[in-house]
Design a protein around this motif. Structure first.
Motif, PDB file in Angstrom:
ATOM      1  N   LEU A 191      12.118 101.714 -49.229  1.00  0.00           N
ATOM      2  CA  LEU A 191      12.699 102.917 -49.813  1.00  0.00           C
ATOM      3  C   LEU A 191      12.574 104.057 -48.815  1.00  0.00           C
ATOM      4  N   ASP A 234      14.656 105.517 -56.111  1.00  0.00           N
ATOM      5  CA  ASP A 234      15.438 105.136 -54.924  1.00  0.00           C
ATOM      6  C   ASP A 234      14.877 105.768 -53.659  1.00  0.00           C
ATOM      7  N   LEU A 274      20.333 110.593 -52.446  1.00  0.00           N
ATOM      8  CA  LEU A 274      19.253 110.057 -53.263  1.00  0.00           C
ATOM      9  C   LEU A 274      19.135 110.857 -54.556  1.00  0.00           C
TER      10      LEU A 274
END
Length: 386
Positions: free
Chosen positions: A130, A89, A30
């Protein structure tokens, strides 16, 4: 019985673990997390340190510090916008139960959109969402290890329980040093919250052998150290043990369920602004006394784990000891009643029918060993007021 279990994929435990947040995020692949926290942690500098640690790990974070206590549907709008603007993200929930609940809700809304009322129980939410990394700063909610979030509906005041794997953090960073600054009242309220999670996980009709073991360990730990943490916030051993117990209790109830205390607690918070842990504490002795006769063996086990009964005590005696011990604990921790907290008597009694209806609608009372009728919930609200 087949138990369906869900746990965070990654756990980092120990003093100073929060400094490894950048490594945790990067290891998950991430790069653009939204750090969801509150103004208090901005004021202490903790949020800025986290941003620096993330940046040093090659991550591009954005800070969102506009969370509110007991998050509402209205309070989520700015967070959803921040996710879109940043192209996030992932979401990092950094704080107590409210920032973590906010982060979980934003993780779902950031992928699926819609309104939180679309996702409330009994709907089970499996995603997509997410990924959430949870970093708790209080030893109580256990939200870092649960597949639940609670959001209040701004239009009607209902505290909505939202459930499912979509809300389970993919990682949790559990650093007890973050709890040292907790004042006695917060230490007490969050500690009793964790104890409630453990007891309800064990006596729930959805309990299973996995959650049972976790619940009993958490009960025993909290019984040994909660008073110490309350009396001396610098007792690092007590702080560490309470943090571990809160996470363990979170894992227990996430893989079992909560029950009547929580069902009745949420409306108190929604209508009177009482913090979740404190409203649990107001209810725990009375609800336990109401429930013990339906499952004396289970409550007896809780008493033995808490250290207020032995194997020589029969279950009825042990269960009675548990009720007495919880009453004494709440007295020692100076848990107020709704009356001494300052809630107006007329307003309280006016809202009892609404609170009872909302408690039953949440579904949590149905998990209780003794499932209450509407009139019995009303009676319990009457009983605890003063």
């Amino acid at each position: 019985m087949i138990a369906h279990l869900a746990l965070p994929r990654i756990l980092r435990l120990g003093g100073g673990a929060v400094r490894e947040i950048g490594d945790v995020v990067a290891s998950l692949g991430l790069t653009r997390p939204l750090v969801v926290t509150d103004s208090f942690l901005v004021g202490t500098g903790a949020a800025e340190r986290m941003i620096k640690d993330l940046t040093a790990a090659g991550v591009s974070p954005r800070l969102f510090a506009d969370t509110v206590a007991d998050p509402t549907t209205d309070s989520l709008a700015a967070g959803v916008l921040a996710i879109r603007e940043h192209g996030s993200d992932s979401v990092i929930g950094f704080g107590g139960g409210s920032p973590m609940d906010t982060a979980k809700a934003l993780g779902l809304l950031g992928r699926q959109g819609g309104q939180m009322r679309d996702y409330k129980a009994p709907r089970a939410n499996s995603g997509p969402a997410l990924p959430v990394i949870a970093v708790p700063t209080t030893a109580g909610s256990g939200s870092e290890a649960t597949q639940f979030t609670v959001i209040s509906d701004s239009s009607g005041g209902e505290k909505m329980l939202c459930v499912g794997p979509a809300f389970l953090p993919v990682a949790a960073v559990i650093d007890y040093e973050l709890t040292v600054s907790m004042p006695p009242r917060l230490t007490s309220d969050t500690g009793v919250d964790a104890l409630t999670h453990a007891i309800e996980a064990y006596v729930s009709t959805k309990a299973n052998p996995f959650s049972d073991n976790l619940a009993l360990v958490a009960i025993g730990t909290i019984g040994r150290v909660l008073r110490r943490a309350y009396a001396d916030g610098d007792d690092l051993e007590a702080r560490e043990q309470m943090m571990l117990a809160a996470t363990t209790a979170g894992m227990a109830f996430s893989n079992s369920s909560v029950a009547l205390v929580h069902g009745m607690s949420r409306p108190i918070g929604a209508h009177f602004g009482v913090a979740h842990g404190l409203s649990n504490a107001m209810l725990l002795p009375a609800v336990t006394a109401f429930s013990v006769r339906a499952a004396p063996a289970r409550y007896g086990d809780c008493a033995r784990a808490l250290g207020v009964a032995t194997g020589l005590d029969d279950n009825a005696t042990a269960a009675g000891n548990l009720v007495s011990a919880l009453t004494e604990l709440c007295r020692d921790l100076r848990v107020p009643t709704p009356a001494t907290y300052g809630i107006d008597s007329d307003r309280w009694h006016e809202l009892i029918p609404v609170m009872a209806e909302q408690a039953l609608a949440s579904g949590s009372p149905a998990n209780n060993p003794r499932v209450p009728a509407d009139t019995e919930i009303r009676g319990l609200y009457e009983q605890i007021y003063s």
